[in-house]
Design an enzyme around this catalytic site. Sequence first.
Site, PDB file in Angstrom:
ATOM      1  CB  CYS A 103       4.422  48.515 -12.599  1.00  0.00           C
ATOM      2  SG  CYS A 103       4.536  50.200 -11.942  1.00  0.00           S
TER       3      CYS A 103
ATOM      4  CG  HIS B  58       3.091  49.975 -17.209  1.00  0.00           C
ATOM      5  ND1 HIS B  58       2.299  48.939 -16.763  1.00  0.00           N
ATOM      6  CD2 HIS B  58       3.428  50.697 -16.104  1.00  0.00           C
ATOM      7  CE1 HIS B  58       2.164  49.024 -15.438  1.00  0.00           C
ATOM      8  NE2 HIS B  58       2.840  50.072 -15.023  1.00  0.00           N
TER       9      HIS B  58
END
Length: 480
Positions: free
Chosen positions: A330, A427
């Site tokens: 991310c 994630h």
Amino acid sequence: MPALMIQGTGSNVGKSMLVAGLCRAARRRGLSVAPFKPQNMSNNAAVTSDGGEIGRAQALQALACGLPLHTDMNPVLLKPETDTGAQVIVQGRRIARAEAGRYAELKPKLRGAVLESFERLRTAHELVIVEGAGSPAEVNLRANDIANMGFATAAGVPVVLAGDIDRGGVIAQVVGTQAVLSNEDNAMIAGFLINRFRGDPRLFDDGYRLIEARTGWRGFGVLPWFPDAWKLPAEDALDLHAPRRSGGLHVVCLALSRIANFDDLDPLAQEDGVRLTMLGPGRAIPGDADVVILPGSKSTRGDLAFLRAQGWDVDLVAHLRRGGHVLGICGGYQMLGQSVADPDGIEGAPGQDAGLGLLQIDTVMTGDKRLTETRATHAATGLPFDGYEIHIGRSDGPDLARPFAHVDGRPEGATSADGRVTGSYLHGMFRDDAFRTAWLAGFGVAASGRYDATVETVLDALADHMEAHLDVPGLLALAR
């Protein structure tokens, strides 16, 4: 339907775990139970079934209840971006970025959303167990409070106060809280309990009786230290404790100042063949690191500057020269590129910064936030796995021709030409046992556990631990 609230004498006294354990104990009694936290401050968030986000602690508590995640479980989430400013998430959606002073002005407007979410949960379930935030003793914040006594009095929910004996001074914690609260707020407190006792709890009998005598409150027990707590997902990066191991694959995670969604690390911490190091500021990346992880961040450009201030940019180059690997997730993925631009000032002051230059990508921050559970296929192994996305910004560039994964037929993430630097917006990949096993096998390490099954086992053990040492029937009977 009935509700009970656990408040604490301070931050990090174990409220989240106490609520999770009570939720599991109530569920095992056949009750339909749901968790609730009116206001949370955390950059470790979970994506909900209704397409929003809540604090990671409420996600664990929902798991203890056997429920899908829902934004009503944590209607106000504050995600710090600077020392004085935070993103304000209401019922799963970003509504503003507020400085601390301005947030105080917002709180009266947020009370309606908090009570609305609470009433929906209370209507849908037989019991709601509520977690406070920080401490009600912060009476300077009592006006317009929506997190502790302001909520309890408005919703008519009885409170049990938890003190943490491990940090010392628990008698003063509990008695002092009563001393500073108003008569109205004290009337909401039905009792207290003592958490995290190490050693023989009988040694605290005199102190326990002193608290009862001084406060007039009922005691619900002394809970000894729960040694398997580290196996449950941590909400705060400071609470992520991996066992100290001397060998195995050395995975080093850079503890960024605005680290976010670091739950990616929890499954790795439990692997016997992995030695996980959370590297704090002022420490060099160790020369024996095999993999360096750049985790998510709530402020990519801010943490990029923080990373450089530690000298980690230089360390990363040396790490790769030694043959090491780098994984960016991310915000960490965004940092690995050539540039990070925020023309509209979404995460801070408008501007553009050079990235680390380890991937041929460029990132532009946008106002659209992607919040979704994702089914992906790992490009290198062909294995499907489940994860989630929770980010702003778009990344593009030549290295996307070597994606980390594929999602709905499109490339996701990027890999360097030599294969040793990888980045992804996904994630939660390591929660998937098959993916984690294959990823570790690529480094010659055999996986040792089943992550989700372990968490379920530990939640049951936590409920057993609380049943053995606390008056759980008495606590549940308080709910009204």
